[in-house]
Scaffold this active site. Structure first.
Site, PDB file in Angstrom:
ATOM      1  CE  LYS A   1      -4.154   1.743   0.343  1.00 15.23           C
ATOM      2  NZ  LYS A   1      -5.124   1.739  -0.765  1.00 15.23           N
TER       3      LYS A   1
ATOM      4  CG  ASP B   1      -8.211 -16.089   6.813  1.00 12.57           C
ATOM      5  OD1 ASP B   1      -7.171 -16.759   7.003  1.00 12.57           O
ATOM      6  OD2 ASP B   1      -9.089 -15.943   7.703  1.00 12.57           O
TER       7      ASP B   1
ATOM      8  CG  ASP C   1      -3.409 -12.794   9.049  1.00 16.30           C
ATOM      9  OD1 ASP C   1      -3.524 -14.033   9.093  1.00 16.30           O
ATOM     10  OD2 ASP C   1      -4.114 -12.022   9.734  1.00 16.30           O
TER      11      ASP C   1
END
Ligand code: NAD
Ligand code: IPM
Ligand code: MN
Length: 352
Positions: free
Chosen positions: A187, A248, A244
């Site tokens: 980012k 998912d 992380d």
């Protein structure tokens, strides 16, 4: 003989680890799989009982006496600050400097993905998550805590060395597997210091791999592209926190958290392997949890230890279970954790 430390941990970590161990023990009957498993009771129960999370000297013991570590999951609602999990899970990641969190996203059967019209070819990539710094270093503090004027600071930390080694690791993986694309995600449009470092290092390192096409996506765009067109990805490399989160999502693409495997690797030391999912307390001890993520994690660990044929047997048996719908309810099957484990344990030793 390779020695494996087994830390089942908490909640469904205990349920799924039992099945992964069952599969490894079954494979040992074939001969050739020379591994010795030693179980440790580190986790919430023990922490609540005697206040010990990682026993003194535990890390050195893992480092010096074991070739790999298998972890089920850590996390217990009775310990809301996750103290024991931080000591054990993050303790192992940081303490052993396991800088590469390798999380494959691989669709085993097209019937499992929630994405319409996507196939096994479209969902097949690996995420390399930086595992020793970023937002996970726990640097920060409070001022005027608990008052209306409270200030909380939580720092993100990125080092030249840390960023470079995970990016190099991702490119080396691509080169070794003849892959053509590495995408770095950050980012850096907002994080002008830390993520700008990622930009500069990625540019420099990619120059050493002329046969590989580098690309970049801001992480918000990455999540959209993972859903819209996952087939464009072969290797993704990103920081600790983003890794992380996107894994998912990656787990969901391949059929759910119950299927996703991971390795926490430093090629120089004892590495640690764990399913991507957590301890899912509401399913704990109920013979509901999907053990396939843990079982695929054990395959990753065996391959890492040099037992490739055994790892392949596990992967083939997992595919059989999915093809034959011998699965837990999260995959729309009607079997329990133990029954799926029994099926895999039988199939890994079947003639092919
Ligand atoms: P979780 O992964 O435990 O569960 C989220 C949901 O995913 C579950 O409610 C369930 O619906 C599904 N799920 C996960 N694993 C499954 C499986 N094997 N079979 C079937 N369904 C499965 O995440 P959470 O609820 O956010 O966290 C629970 C606890 O686990 C927390 O304490 C968290 O900090 C911890 N955690 C630990 C690890 C780890 O040890 N590596 C990873 C993630 C979360
Ligand atoms: C994971 C987990 C851990 C993480 C938690 C339990 C600290 O979510 O392994 O993905 O954030 O790394
Ligand atoms: Mn996670």
């Amino acid at each position: 003989m390779k020695r494996i430390a087994v830390i089942a941990g908490d909640g469904i970590g205990i349920d799924v680890t039992r099945e992964a161990v069952k599969v490894i023990e079954a494979l040992k009957k074939l001969g050739g799989l020379e591994v010795d498993l030693k179980e440790f009771d580190w986790g919430a129960e023990r922490f609540l009982r005697d206040g010990i999370s990682m026993p003194p000297g535990g890390l050195d013991m893992l480092r010096n006496e074991f070739d790999a570590i298998f972890v089920g999951a850590l996390g217990d609602p009775r310990i809301p600050d996750m103290r024991h999990a931080a000591d054990i899970l993050l303790g192992i990641r940081f303490g052993l400097d396991l800088y590469a969190n390798v999380r494959p996203v691989k669709l085993i059967s097209r019937k499992l993905t929630p994405l319409k019209d996507r196939t096994e070819q479209d969902i097949h990539f690996t995420v390399f998550r930086e595992n020793t710094e970023g937002a996970y270093v726990g640097m920060g503090g409070n001022f005027k805590k608990g008052t209306a004027d409270e200030v909380a600071i939580q720092e993100e930390l990125h080092t030249r060395k840390g960023v470079e080694r995970i990016i190099v690791y991702a490119f080396e993986f691509a080169r070794k597997n003849r892959l053509k694309k590495v995408c770095m995600s950050d980012k850096s449009n907002v994080m002008r210091y830390g993520h700008d470092l990622w930009q500069r290092v990625f540019k420099e390192v990619s120059g050493r791999y002329p046969e590989i096409e580098p690309s970049h996506l801001y992480v918000d765009a990455l999540t959209m592209q993972m859903v819209k067109n996952p087939g464009q990805f072969e290797v993704i490399v990103t920081n600790n926190m983003f890794g992380d989160i996107v894994t998912d999502l990656g787990a969901a693409l391949q059929g759910g958290l119950g299927l996703a495997a991971s390795g926490n690797i430093n090629p120089e030391v004892t590495s640690m392997f764990e399913p991507v999912h957590g301890s899912a307390p509401k399913y704990a001890g109920k013979n509901i949890a999907n053990p396939l993520g843990a079982i695929l994690t054990s395959a990753m660990m065996l391959a890492h230890l040099g037992f490739e044929p055994e790892a392949k047997r596990i992967e083939d048996a997992v595919k059989d279970s999915i093809d034959q719908n011998v699965t837990t309810t999260d995959l729309k099957g009607k079997y329990g954790t133990r029954e799926v484990g029994d099926f895999i344990a039988q199939h890994v030793i079947a003639a092919r």
